[in-house]
Design an enzyme around this catalytic site. Structure first.
Site, short mmCIF file in Angstrom:
data_model
loop_
_atom_site.label_atom_id
_atom_site.label_comp_id
_atom_site.label_asym_id
_atom_site.label_seq_id
_atom_site.Cartn_x
_atom_site.Cartn_y
_atom_site.Cartn_z
N ASP A 1 14.61 36.81 -98.70
CA ASP A 1 13.67 37.89 -98.39
C ASP A 1 12.59 37.33 -97.46
OD1 ASP A 1 12.64 40.41 -98.33
OD2 ASP A 1 12.23 40.56 -100.47
N ASP A 2 11.82 38.25 -96.84
CA ASP A 2 10.74 37.77 -95.97
C ASP A 2 9.59 37.23 -96.80
OD1 ASP A 2 10.13 40.34 -96.89
OD2 ASP A 2 9.52 41.12 -94.94
N ASP B 1 5.35 39.08 -103.02
CA ASP B 1 3.93 39.43 -103.20
C ASP B 1 3.67 39.50 -104.71
OD1 ASP B 1 1.51 40.85 -103.48
OD2 ASP B 1 1.73 41.81 -101.54
O1 LIG Z 1 6.84 40.95 -104.36
P1 LIG Z 1 6.70 42.42 -104.12
O2 LIG Z 1 5.35 42.95 -104.51
O3 LIG Z 1 7.83 43.23 -104.70
O4 LIG Z 1 6.73 42.63 -102.53
C1 LIG Z 1 7.64 41.99 -101.68
C2 LIG Z 1 8.59 42.97 -101.04
O5 LIG Z 1 7.83 43.95 -100.31
C3 LIG Z 1 8.37 44.06 -99.00
O6 LIG Z 1 9.44 44.96 -98.97
P2 LIG Z 1 9.21 46.55 -98.92
O7 LIG Z 1 9.38 47.11 -100.31
O8 LIG Z 1 7.92 46.85 -98.22
O9 LIG Z 1 10.42 47.10 -98.08
P3 LIG Z 1 11.02 46.63 -96.67
O10 LIG Z 1 11.55 45.24 -96.87
O11 LIG Z 1 12.10 47.63 -96.44
O12 LIG Z 1 9.91 46.70 -95.64
C4 LIG Z 1 8.87 42.67 -98.70
O13 LIG Z 1 9.88 42.73 -97.69
C5 LIG Z 1 9.45 42.24 -100.02
O14 LIG Z 1 10.80 42.66 -100.16
N1 LIG Z 2 4.59 43.67 -94.44
C1 LIG Z 2 4.26 43.36 -95.72
N2 LIG Z 2 4.94 43.94 -96.71
C2 LIG Z 2 4.58 43.60 -97.98
N3 LIG Z 2 5.07 44.03 -99.15
C3 LIG Z 2 4.35 43.44 -100.12
N4 LIG Z 2 3.40 42.64 -99.62
C4 LIG Z 2 3.52 42.73 -98.27
C5 LIG Z 2 2.81 42.12 -97.19
O1 LIG Z 2 1.86 41.33 -97.33
N5 LIG Z 2 3.23 42.48 -95.93
MG LIG Z 3 11.39 44.01 -98.54
#
Ligand SMILES: O=P(O)(O)OC[C@H]1O[C@H](OP(=O)(O)OP(=O)(O)O)[C@H](O)[C@@H]1O
Ligand SMILES: Nc1nc2[nH]cnc2c(=O)[nH]1
Ligand SMILES: [Mg+2]
Length: 161
Positions: free
Chosen positions: A91-92, A95
């Site tokens: 994952d990127d 949080d």
């Molecule tokens: O640890 P957490 O609080 O769960 O947050 C982390 C997740 O939040 C973001 O995804 P998001 O749900 O925004 O979806 P996306 O990857 O489609 O942008 C990010 O890419 C992680 O997958």
């Molecule tokens: N882009 C982005 N997505 C998130 N989802 C949860 N935390 C983050 C953050 O810091 N940046």
């Molecule tokens: Mg995500």
């Protein structure tokens, strides 16, 4: 609620993903990679290239609407990855750790790696590259665009003596 923002450029993201790949090398080889969509897709592509890994599965977890956190819903299962044995989850960022926790529950035998980690979620990762303060919102290159800023001398709000 974020009190500051950290902008990640494409170059920085590429460097961080290559560093993560280098740190993952001794933990492999991997049967395949599971990218957590959508944020994990580009990091997973870079890491798959470096690790010479061709089998890419996805798991789709919806947790956030922009900066607003909701409950995590899995809208696509990582069927090709079984219980995760031999697989690498990418994952990127983590949080709160909610997304990572849900995916680890689906793939208990996989290794979990991401580029960036905030303190609340870092213990859910096996490997990450950079720690980010909890109150900082990371702006990824796909979230942003360069913006024209007028010179100070032409701004109406610049104080003049
Ligand atoms: O640890 P957490 O609080 O769960 O947050 C982390 C997740 O939040 C973001 O995804 P998001 O749900 O925004 O979806 P996306 O990857 O489609 O942008 C990010 O890419 C992680 O997958
Ligand atoms: N882009 C982005 N997505 C998130 N989802 C949860 N935390 C983050 C953050 O810091 N940046
Ligand atoms: Mg995500």
């Amino acid at each position: 609620m974020a009190t500051s923002y950290a902008t990640v450029t494409w170059d920085q993201l590429h460097r961080d993903a290559r560093q993560l790949a280098a740190e993952l090398m001794p933990r492999g080889p991997f049967r395949g990679i599971v990218a957590i969509t959508r944020g994990g897709l580009i990091p997973a592509a870079i890491i798959a290239r470096e690790l010479d890994c061709r089998l890419i599965e996805t798991v789709s977890v919806v947790t956030y609407d922009e900066e607003k956190q909701g409950s995590a819903t899995v809208i696509k299962q990582p069927e090709a990855a079984g219980d995760g044995e031999g697989f690498l989850i990418i994952d990127d960022l983590v949080d709160s750790g909610v997304t990572a926790q849900v995916v680890r529950g689906l793939l208990p035998k996989a290794l979990f790696a991401c580029l960036y980690a905030k303190p609340a979620g870092r213990s859910l990762t096996d490997l990450f590259v950079v720690e980010v303060p909890q109150e900082t919102w990371v702006l990824f290159p796909w979230d942003t665009a360069p913006l024209f800023i007028p010179p100070l001398a032409r701004r109406d709000d610049t104080p003049r003596s």
